[in-house]
Scaffold this motif. Structure first.
Motif, PDB file in Angstrom:
ATOM      1  N   UNK A   1      48.565  32.644  41.455  1.00  0.00           N
ATOM      2  CA  UNK A   1      49.579  32.068  40.565  1.00  0.00           C
ATOM      3  C   UNK A   1      50.162  33.144  39.665  1.00  0.00           C
ATOM      4  N   UNK A   2      49.308  33.975  39.057  1.00  0.00           N
ATOM      5  CA  UNK A   2      49.838  34.984  38.127  1.00  0.00           C
ATOM      6  C   UNK A   2      50.653  36.042  38.869  1.00  0.00           C
ATOM      7  N   UNK A   3      50.265  36.349  40.114  1.00  0.00           N
ATOM      8  CA  UNK A   3      51.039  37.322  40.896  1.00  0.00           C
ATOM      9  C   UNK A   3      52.402  36.762  41.262  1.00  0.00           C
ATOM     10  N   UNK A   4      52.429  35.535  41.789  1.00  0.00           N
ATOM     11  CA  UNK A   4      53.700  34.924  42.193  1.00  0.00           C
ATOM     12  C   UNK A   4      54.584  34.619  40.982  1.00  0.00           C
ATOM     13  N   UNK A   5      53.962  34.178  39.876  1.00  0.00           N
ATOM     14  CA  UNK A   5      54.735  33.902  38.656  1.00  0.00           C
ATOM     15  C   UNK A   5      55.337  35.188  38.101  1.00  0.00           C
ATOM     16  N   UNK A   6      54.583  36.278  38.185  1.00  0.00           N
ATOM     17  CA  UNK A   6      55.092  37.568  37.704  1.00  0.00           C
ATOM     18  C   UNK A   6      56.248  38.051  38.569  1.00  0.00           C
ATOM     19  N   UNK A   7      56.135  37.894  39.887  1.00  0.00           N
ATOM     20  CA  UNK A   7      57.214  38.308  40.782  1.00  0.00           C
ATOM     21  C   UNK A   7      58.487  37.510  40.488  1.00  0.00           C
ATOM     22  N   UNK A   8      58.334  36.194  40.309  1.00  0.00           N
ATOM     23  CA  UNK A   8      59.497  35.352  40.006  1.00  0.00           C
ATOM     24  C   UNK A   8      60.115  35.742  38.671  1.00  0.00           C
ATOM     25  N   UNK A   9      59.272  36.006  37.674  1.00  0.00           N
ATOM     26  CA  UNK A   9      59.775  36.390  36.352  1.00  0.00           C
ATOM     27  C   UNK A   9      60.497  37.733  36.403  1.00  0.00           C
ATOM     28  N   UNK A  10      59.958  38.667  37.171  1.00  0.00           N
ATOM     29  CA  UNK A  10      60.590  39.988  37.308  1.00  0.00           C
ATOM     30  C   UNK A  10      61.970  39.864  37.948  1.00  0.00           C
ATOM     31  N   UNK A  11      62.055  39.093  39.036  1.00  0.00           N
ATOM     32  CA  UNK A  11      63.342  38.918  39.731  1.00  0.00           C
ATOM     33  C   UNK A  11      64.360  38.232  38.810  1.00  0.00           C
ATOM     34  N   UNK A  12      63.925  37.181  38.138  1.00  0.00           N
ATOM     35  CA  UNK A  12      64.819  36.420  37.274  1.00  0.00           C
ATOM     36  C   UNK A  12      65.286  37.272  36.087  1.00  0.00           C
ATOM     37  N   UNK A  13      64.350  37.980  35.442  1.00  0.00           N
ATOM     38  CA  UNK A  13      64.697  38.813  34.288  1.00  0.00           C
ATOM     39  C   UNK A  13      65.593  39.980  34.704  1.00  0.00           C
ATOM     40  N   UNK A  14      65.307  40.566  35.867  1.00  0.00           N
ATOM     41  CA  UNK A  14      66.149  41.660  36.371  1.00  0.00           C
ATOM     42  C   UNK A  14      67.576  41.179  36.608  1.00  0.00           C
ATOM     43  N   UNK A  15      67.722  39.959  37.141  1.00  0.00           N
ATOM     44  CA  UNK A  15      69.052  39.394  37.351  1.00  0.00           C
ATOM     45  C   UNK A  15      69.769  39.176  36.025  1.00  0.00           C
ATOM     46  N   UNK A  16      69.029  38.731  35.023  1.00  0.00           N
ATOM     47  CA  UNK A  16      69.622  38.560  33.688  1.00  0.00           C
ATOM     48  C   UNK A  16      70.053  39.901  33.115  1.00  0.00           C
ATOM     49  N   UNK A  17      69.213  40.916  33.263  1.00  0.00           N
ATOM     50  CA  UNK A  17      69.559  42.238  32.750  1.00  0.00           C
ATOM     51  C   UNK A  17      70.797  42.791  33.419  1.00  0.00           C
ATOM     52  N   UNK A  18      70.887  42.625  34.732  1.00  0.00           N
ATOM     53  CA  UNK A  18      72.061  43.086  35.482  1.00  0.00           C
ATOM     54  C   UNK A  18      73.325  42.366  35.016  1.00  0.00           C
ATOM     55  N   UNK A  19      73.227  41.041  34.875  1.00  0.00           N
ATOM     56  CA  UNK A  19      74.387  40.236  34.447  1.00  0.00           C
ATOM     57  C   UNK A  19      74.793  40.566  33.022  1.00  0.00           C
ATOM     58  N   UNK A  20      73.791  40.766  32.171  1.00  0.00           N
ATOM     59  CA  UNK A  20      74.052  41.096  30.771  1.00  0.00           C
ATOM     60  C   UNK A  20      74.847  42.387  30.653  1.00  0.00           C
ATOM     61  N   UNK A  21      74.451  43.390  31.416  1.00  0.00           N
ATOM     62  CA  UNK A  21      75.156  44.679  31.368  1.00  0.00           C
ATOM     63  C   UNK A  21      76.578  44.535  31.897  1.00  0.00           C
ATOM     64  N   UNK A  22      76.738  43.773  32.963  1.00  0.00           N
ATOM     65  CA  UNK A  22      78.052  43.662  33.597  1.00  0.00           C
ATOM     66  C   UNK A  22      79.038  42.866  32.741  1.00  0.00           C
ATOM     67  N   UNK A  23      78.549  41.819  32.067  1.00  0.00           N
ATOM     68  CA  UNK A  23      79.446  40.940  31.315  1.00  0.00           C
ATOM     69  C   UNK A  23      79.626  41.392  29.873  1.00  0.00           C
ATOM     70  N   UNK A  24      78.516  41.744  29.207  1.00  0.00           N
ATOM     71  CA  UNK A  24      78.564  41.974  27.764  1.00  0.00           C
ATOM     72  C   UNK A  24      78.756  43.426  27.365  1.00  0.00           C
ATOM     73  N   UNK A  25      78.348  44.381  28.231  1.00  0.00           N
ATOM     74  CA  UNK A  25      78.363  45.785  27.817  1.00  0.00           C
ATOM     75  C   UNK A  25      79.355  46.656  28.588  1.00  0.00           C
TER      76      UNK A  25
END
Length: 300
Positions: A67-91
């Motif tokens: 659970x912690x491995x799969x939850x971490x992978x999902x969180x990493x993918x989701x957060x990375x997508x947010x970081x990418x979108x944040x840079x593209x839209x806001x910065x």
């Protein structure tokens, strides 16, 4: 002595989390000289994604380790997508604007993400399951170093070493160093600067998500405001170590963690933040560029 060691490892655990988040601040600043004040909210979003995924997997009867491995992978993918979108839209649209504009944009995105999570989830604290299994080999040292402390310290150490190797020896790492040194010259030699900056946000966001999952499992609760507090502390660690320096972010995080832990243990928890920020003020007075930072020379 046992109490001292208990405080030492508690500070090491805190410092490891601060360092993981501070790496995102220092990488972004090193590349484009921007303080990404929304970075703490990426950490918070990673923790919430981990909670949602952990709840779903628990209902299907998955073991805690998976659970912690799969939850971490999902969180990493989701957060990375947010970081990418944040840079593209806001910065990215404000990259050549006066420095105040992207700073205001960063603060605005921080407030937006806080309220987005508060409205979509809840403003209350939510319990986060302890997904880290007990390690019996710790034995008599478990009172000083718990299983979650051990995992946090080991994961942080592995991530930091891997990041250093990535920056030094990979093609993207070399492109990041070239862009940080001189963006215009990097473009002239064929480096895709936009891709490098996006990769920097993605990596920093992924590291913040790892920190969010680990500390949420360690403490046992989260809410929409945890990113603001952790972000301020991690930013302090980045400045303390020398913002723009990856080893500096690691050192600053550890020093800040130990300062808070020993001050809480030997003085009072009421003065935890006072000592942390007093240390930052002293460092900035006597070494404005931070412990491992380098003062920039102005060309005229």
């Amino acid at each position: 002595m046992e109490y001292f060691l208990e405080l030492f490892f508690s500070g090491l655990t805190r410092g490891s989390i601060y360092a993981l988040i501070a790496l995102g601040y220092t990488m972004v600043y090193g590349i484009i000289e921007l303080i990404n004040f929304a970075h703490g909210e990426i950490y918070m979003i990673g923790a919430f994604v981990g909670l949602v995924v952990a709840g779903i997997l628990t209902s299907f009867g998955f073991p805690a380790a998976s659970i912690i491995i799969l939850a971490s992978i999902a969180a990493i993918i989701y957060a990375a997508a947010y970081g990418f979108t944040l840079e593209k839209i806001a910065y990215r649209p404000l990259r050549d604007a006066p420095r105040l504009s992207p700073l205001i944009s960063a603060i605005g995105m921080s407030i937006f993400l806080q309220n987005y999570v508060m409205l979509s989830q809840t403003s209350d604290f939510l319990s986060f399951p302890n997904l880290i299994p007990e390690f019996h080999f710790l034995g008599k040292y478990e009172s000083m170093v718990g299983s979650s402390d051990f995992v946090i310290i080991v994961v942080a150490a592995v991530v930091m070493v891997a990041l250093n190797l990535f920056i030094k020896f990979t093609r993207m790492g070399k492109a990041m160093r070239a862009t940080a040194q001189n963006r215009k010259m990097a473009m002239l030699v064929g480096i895709n600067v936009d891709q490098v900056i996006s990769a920097t946000f993605v990596i920093g966001s992924a590291l913040a998500a790892v920190g969010g999952i680990l500390i949420a499992s360690h403490i046992g609760q989260i809410n929409f405001f945890i990113g603001f507090i952790a972000g301020i502390k991690a930013f302090t660690a980045a400045v303390l170590g020398g913002i723009g320096s990856i080893p500096g972010a690691m050192l600053g995080g550890l020093i800040l963690g130990w300062t808070e832990s020993f001050c809480t243990g030997y003085v009072s928890s009421d003065y935890e933040d006072v000592f942390a920020f007093a240390l930052l003020v002293l460092i900035l007075i006597f070494r404005p560029s931070g412990l491992l930072g380098k003062a920039k020379t102005q060309k005229v």
